[in-house]
Design a protein around this motif. Structure first.
Motif, PDB file in Angstrom:
ATOM      1  N   PRO A  44      11.319  58.182  -4.338  1.00  0.00           N
ATOM      2  CA  PRO A  44      10.901  57.854  -5.522  1.00  0.00           C
ATOM      3  C   PRO A  44      11.351  58.020  -6.016  1.00  0.00           C
ATOM      4  O   PRO A  44      12.658  58.107  -7.054  1.00  0.00           O
ATOM      5  CB  PRO A  44      10.549  59.551  -4.741  1.00  0.00           C
ATOM      6  CG  PRO A  44      10.800  59.984  -4.000  1.00  0.00           C
ATOM      7  CD  PRO A  44      12.182  59.122  -3.576  1.00  0.00           C
ATOM      8  N   GLY A  45      10.291  57.888  -7.052  1.00  0.00           N
ATOM      9  CA  GLY A  45      10.614  57.557  -9.080  1.00  0.00           C
ATOM     10  C   GLY A  45      10.911  58.598  -9.941  1.00  0.00           C
ATOM     11  O   GLY A  45      10.389  59.783  -9.457  1.00  0.00           O
ATOM     12  N   VAL A  46      11.822  58.679 -10.604  1.00  0.00           N
ATOM     13  CA  VAL A  46      11.416  60.183 -11.884  1.00  0.00           C
ATOM     14  C   VAL A  46      10.543  61.135 -12.125  1.00  0.00           C
ATOM     15  O   VAL A  46       9.854  61.642 -11.946  1.00  0.00           O
ATOM     16  CB  VAL A  46      12.827  60.409 -12.472  1.00  0.00           C
ATOM     17  CG1 VAL A  46      13.179  61.330 -12.836  1.00  0.00           C
ATOM     18  CG2 VAL A  46      14.525  59.828 -11.419  1.00  0.00           C
ATOM     19  N   ALA A  47       9.686  59.797 -12.856  1.00  0.00           N
ATOM     20  CA  ALA A  47       8.151  59.445 -12.829  1.00  0.00           C
ATOM     21  C   ALA A  47       7.371  60.794 -11.544  1.00  0.00           C
ATOM     22  O   ALA A  47       6.803  61.631 -12.208  1.00  0.00           O
ATOM     23  CB  ALA A  47       7.764  58.912 -13.150  1.00  0.00           C
ATOM     24  N   GLU A  48       7.522  60.535 -10.970  1.00  0.00           N
ATOM     25  CA  GLU A  48       6.878  60.578  -9.406  1.00  0.00           C
ATOM     26  C   GLU A  48       7.059  62.305  -8.937  1.00  0.00           C
ATOM     27  O   GLU A  48       7.012  63.204  -8.579  1.00  0.00           O
ATOM     28  CB  GLU A  48       7.576  60.056  -8.004  1.00  0.00           C
ATOM     29  CG  GLU A  48       6.140  59.352  -7.456  1.00  0.00           C
ATOM     30  CD  GLU A  48       6.567  58.380  -6.601  1.00  0.00           C
ATOM     31  OE1 GLU A  48       6.055  58.694  -5.621  1.00  0.00           O
ATOM     32  OE2 GLU A  48       7.611  57.858  -6.103  1.00  0.00           O
ATOM     33  N   VAL A  49       8.555  61.917  -9.258  1.00  0.00           N
ATOM     34  CA  VAL A  49       9.441  63.498  -8.931  1.00  0.00           C
ATOM     35  C   VAL A  49       7.950  65.029 -10.151  1.00  0.00           C
ATOM     36  O   VAL A  49       8.285  65.498  -9.940  1.00  0.00           O
ATOM     37  CB  VAL A  49      10.642  63.477  -8.766  1.00  0.00           C
ATOM     38  CG1 VAL A  49      11.441  64.767  -8.617  1.00  0.00           C
ATOM     39  CG2 VAL A  49      10.885  62.897  -7.384  1.00  0.00           C
ATOM     40  N   ARG A 108       5.663  69.275  -1.016  1.00  0.00           N
ATOM     41  CA  ARG A 108       5.290  68.539  -0.093  1.00  0.00           C
ATOM     42  C   ARG A 108       3.898  67.549  -0.060  1.00  0.00           C
ATOM     43  O   ARG A 108       3.812  67.088   1.294  1.00  0.00           O
ATOM     44  CB  ARG A 108       5.777  69.502   1.644  1.00  0.00           C
ATOM     45  CG  ARG A 108       7.586  69.806   1.640  1.00  0.00           C
ATOM     46  CD  ARG A 108       7.738  70.063   2.903  1.00  0.00           C
ATOM     47  NE  ARG A 108       9.065  70.086   3.537  1.00  0.00           N
ATOM     48  CZ  ARG A 108       9.679  71.407   2.646  1.00  0.00           C
ATOM     49  NH1 ARG A 108      10.113  71.448   1.637  1.00  0.00           N
ATOM     50  NH2 ARG A 108      10.925  70.895   2.901  1.00  0.00           N
ATOM     51  N   ASP A 109       3.091  68.570  -1.137  1.00  0.00           N
ATOM     52  CA  ASP A 109       2.217  68.059  -1.195  1.00  0.00           C
ATOM     53  C   ASP A 109       1.346  67.231  -1.871  1.00  0.00           C
ATOM     54  O   ASP A 109       0.775  66.951  -1.617  1.00  0.00           O
ATOM     55  CB  ASP A 109       0.879  69.660  -1.277  1.00  0.00           C
ATOM     56  CG  ASP A 109       0.687  70.782   0.251  1.00  0.00           C
ATOM     57  OD1 ASP A 109       0.764  70.341   1.254  1.00  0.00           O
ATOM     58  OD2 ASP A 109       0.480  71.824  -0.084  1.00  0.00           O
ATOM     59  N   HIS A 110       2.314  66.788  -2.615  1.00  0.00           N
ATOM     60  CA  HIS A 110       2.136  66.204  -3.918  1.00  0.00           C
ATOM     61  C   HIS A 110       3.424  65.187  -3.906  1.00  0.00           C
ATOM     62  O   HIS A 110       3.180  64.429  -4.682  1.00  0.00           O
ATOM     63  CB  HIS A 110       1.887  66.933  -5.000  1.00  0.00           C
ATOM     64  CG  HIS A 110       1.325  67.523  -4.827  1.00  0.00           C
ATOM     65  ND1 HIS A 110      -0.451  66.975  -5.283  1.00  0.00           N
ATOM     66  CD2 HIS A 110       1.069  68.901  -5.078  1.00  0.00           C
ATOM     67  CE1 HIS A 110      -0.844  68.339  -4.973  1.00  0.00           C
ATOM     68  NE2 HIS A 110      -0.111  69.524  -4.733  1.00  0.00           N
ATOM     69  N   LEU A 111       4.228  65.336  -2.555  1.00  0.00           N
ATOM     70  CA  LEU A 111       5.749  63.721  -3.190  1.00  0.00           C
ATOM     71  C   LEU A 111       5.608  63.191  -2.026  1.00  0.00           C
ATOM     72  O   LEU A 111       6.403  64.532  -0.695  1.00  0.00           O
ATOM     73  CB  LEU A 111       6.037  64.493  -3.780  1.00  0.00           C
ATOM     74  CG  LEU A 111       7.998  63.575  -4.232  1.00  0.00           C
ATOM     75  CD1 LEU A 111       7.582  62.831  -4.592  1.00  0.00           C
ATOM     76  CD2 LEU A 111       8.845  64.222  -4.303  1.00  0.00           C
ATOM     77  N   GLU A 112       5.476  62.636  -1.254  1.00  0.00           N
ATOM     78  CA  GLU A 112       5.687  61.920   0.341  1.00  0.00           C
ATOM     79  C   GLU A 112       7.552  62.367   0.560  1.00  0.00           C
ATOM     80  O   GLU A 112       9.124  61.918  -0.408  1.00  0.00           O
ATOM     81  CB  GLU A 112       4.999  60.588  -0.109  1.00  0.00           C
ATOM     82  CG  GLU A 112       6.013  60.022   1.749  1.00  0.00           C
ATOM     83  CD  GLU A 112       4.830  58.932   1.693  1.00  0.00           C
ATOM     84  OE1 GLU A 112       5.372  58.104   2.713  1.00  0.00           O
ATOM     85  OE2 GLU A 112       3.844  58.347   1.315  1.00  0.00           O
TER      86      GLU A 112
END
Length: 157
Positions: free
Chosen positions: A91-96, A65-69
């Motif tokens: 969100p994109g896979v790379a973001e996750v 939750r701190d690093h992914l909206e």
């Protein structure tokens, strides 16, 4: 009975660790909810012990939750090879993958027992079943293997 995508996936064809978008659904007002397969262990070849998986779950619940909206929930698979990650939006896979790497790195290197949330009878339904040592060791192993951007080929590790 409705088909469940997870049960139609060929678990012998994937190469863990990886993150895979299972699907994105849109609600009646257009809101998107995405479901990701965050697989840490090769299916049918191993599993994360329950106590370590439980601790990874509790720590990732906050760190993601701190690093992914838009994180709604991260829940372990019953087979103990990874997690479902549910998010608002797309969100994109790379973001996750990037957010998961940050979380696992923190578990492997920085998190202390005092940092692990929900480890008492009031805040956890099975508070005795945790292991920071196991969570640390598994986080290190997953990071050493690299988290693929593709479930079927080792990409971006």
């Amino acid at each position: 009975m409705a088909d469940v995508e997870s049960f139609t996936l060929d678990h012998t064809a994937v190469h863990a660790p990886y993150v895979r978008l299972i699907q994105t659904e849109h609600g009646p007002k257009g809101d998107a909810i995405s479901n990701f397969d965050v697989r840490f262990v090769q299916p049918n070849e191993g599993e994360i012990p329950t106590a370590g998986l439980h601790t990874i779950e509790h720590v990732l619940a906050g760190l993601l939750r701190d690093h992914l909206e838009g994180v709604i929930d991260i829940s372990p698979f019953g087979c103990r090879t990874g997690f479902h990650l549910i998010t608002w939006g797309e969100p994109g896979v790379a973001e996750v993958v990037a957010a998961v790497r940050v979380g696992l790195t923190a578990i492997a290197e920085d998190i202390t027992w005092d940092d692990v949330p929900g480890v008492d009878a009031i805040s956890c339904g099975n508070y005795r079943d945790h292991s920071l040592h196991s969570a640390r060791e598994w986080s290190k192993r997953i990071l050493e293997q690299g988290i693929s951007l593709d479930a079927f080929e080792r990409v971006g590790v």
